[in-house]
Design a protein around this motif. Structure first.
Motif, mmCIF file in Angstrom:
data_model
loop_
_atom_site.group_PDB
_atom_site.id
_atom_site.type_symbol
_atom_site.label_atom_id
_atom_site.label_comp_id
_atom_site.label_asym_id
_atom_site.label_seq_id
_atom_site.Cartn_x
_atom_site.Cartn_y
_atom_site.Cartn_z
ATOM 1 N N UNK A 1 0.848 -1.265 0.138
ATOM 2 C CA UNK A 1 0.005 -0.053 0.114
ATOM 3 C C UNK A 1 1.009 1.213 -0.047
ATOM 4 N N UNK A 2 2.109 1.430 0.778
ATOM 5 C CA UNK A 2 2.779 2.395 0.696
ATOM 6 C C UNK A 2 3.645 2.732 -0.530
ATOM 7 N N UNK A 3 3.886 1.538 -1.207
ATOM 8 C CA UNK A 3 4.577 1.601 -2.606
ATOM 9 C C UNK A 3 3.598 2.112 -3.662
ATOM 10 N N UNK A 4 2.458 1.742 -3.536
ATOM 11 C CA UNK A 4 1.316 2.043 -4.545
ATOM 12 C C UNK A 4 0.956 3.556 -4.136
ATOM 13 N N UNK A 5 1.055 4.216 -2.976
ATOM 14 C CA UNK A 5 0.864 5.698 -2.775
ATOM 15 C C UNK A 5 2.095 6.376 -3.275
ATOM 16 N N UNK A 6 3.330 5.932 -3.080
ATOM 17 C CA UNK A 6 4.428 6.530 -3.546
ATOM 18 C C UNK A 6 4.432 6.475 -5.144
ATOM 19 N N UNK A 7 4.113 5.576 -5.661
ATOM 20 C CA UNK A 7 4.016 5.579 -6.972
ATOM 21 C C UNK A 7 2.879 6.585 -7.664
ATOM 22 N N UNK A 8 1.877 6.758 -6.914
ATOM 23 C CA UNK A 8 1.115 7.821 -7.653
ATOM 24 C C UNK A 8 1.305 9.037 -7.286
#
Length: 207
Positions: free
Chosen positions: A150-157
């Motif tokens: 979830x953290x990586x997804x937010x970072x990519x966004x």
């Protein structure tokens, strides 16, 4: 009186006082550790191992270790380890040999290692604790991966958004984006950082 004292010292020297006994649920309220349980917040004892000098009190929220210097000392140190902050791992169970008096369960809470000797006649009960700790460790591992994803997804966004041309009040946009990120991380932790493992203990511990 002197005989009892010398007996306790001898037991300490031979290591016999360190062999713990698994306490029956009806006697949980008699152990020292019960005084430090957060009953007001719904904390509940599920498993207790008690030796002459130490108590290991396993609750739905973690481990309370009442650490005694020796069997002849009344001095105690109380340490709390909570599942919310520390991952359980490296859980092993060592059964007894022919001449052994004890069995042993080992595990880590975060960086702290525990090794507890238990009366070999209580192997079946200790197996229940072993299974519960293994399951808790697995669930914590899955939760960690979910939070990381979830953290990586937010970072990519956020990185994708930073490459876009955004029109409007920059201050308001930064404010809204910051709040969104904070809410996202809080929701992740709330969903995947368990504080209470009552269901696991109720599944494996036969109280």
């Amino acid at each position: 009186m002197a005989g009892n004292l010398f007996g306790k010292i001898a037991a300490d020297t031979l290591g016999l006082s360190d062999i713990g006994k698994i306490i029956e649920p009806k006697d949980f309220d008699k152990v020292d550790g019960d005084d430090y349980i957060m009953h007001e917040d719904g904390e509940k004892i599920f498993f207790v191992i008690k030796s002459k000098s130490d108590e290991y009190v396993f609750t739905n929220r973690g481990l309370l270790h009442v650490d005694g210097a020796s069997a002849v000392s009344k001095k105690r140190t109380v340490e709390r380890h909570e599942f919310y902050y520390e991952k359980v791992h490296s859980v092993t169970l060592e059964t007894a040999g022919t001449v052994d008096l004890d069995i042993e369960i080992k595990f880590n809470f975060g960086n702290q290692a525990f090794s507890i000797d238990v009366d070999k006649n209580q192997l079946e009960q200790l197996k229940d604790l072993y299974k519960a700790l293994v399951e808790i460790g697995k669930l914590q591992g899955k939760n960690y991966i979910s939070i990381e994803d979830g953290t990586n997804g937010l970072k990519m966004a956020n990185e994708a958004l930073s490459r876009c041309v955004i029109e409007g009040n920059v201050t308001n946009i930064v404010h809204d984006l910051t709040n969104f990120n904070l809410d996202w991380m809080e929701a992740l932790r709330k969903k995947y950082s368990n504080k209470d493992f009552t269901e696991v203990f109720e599944k494996y511990i036969n109280n």
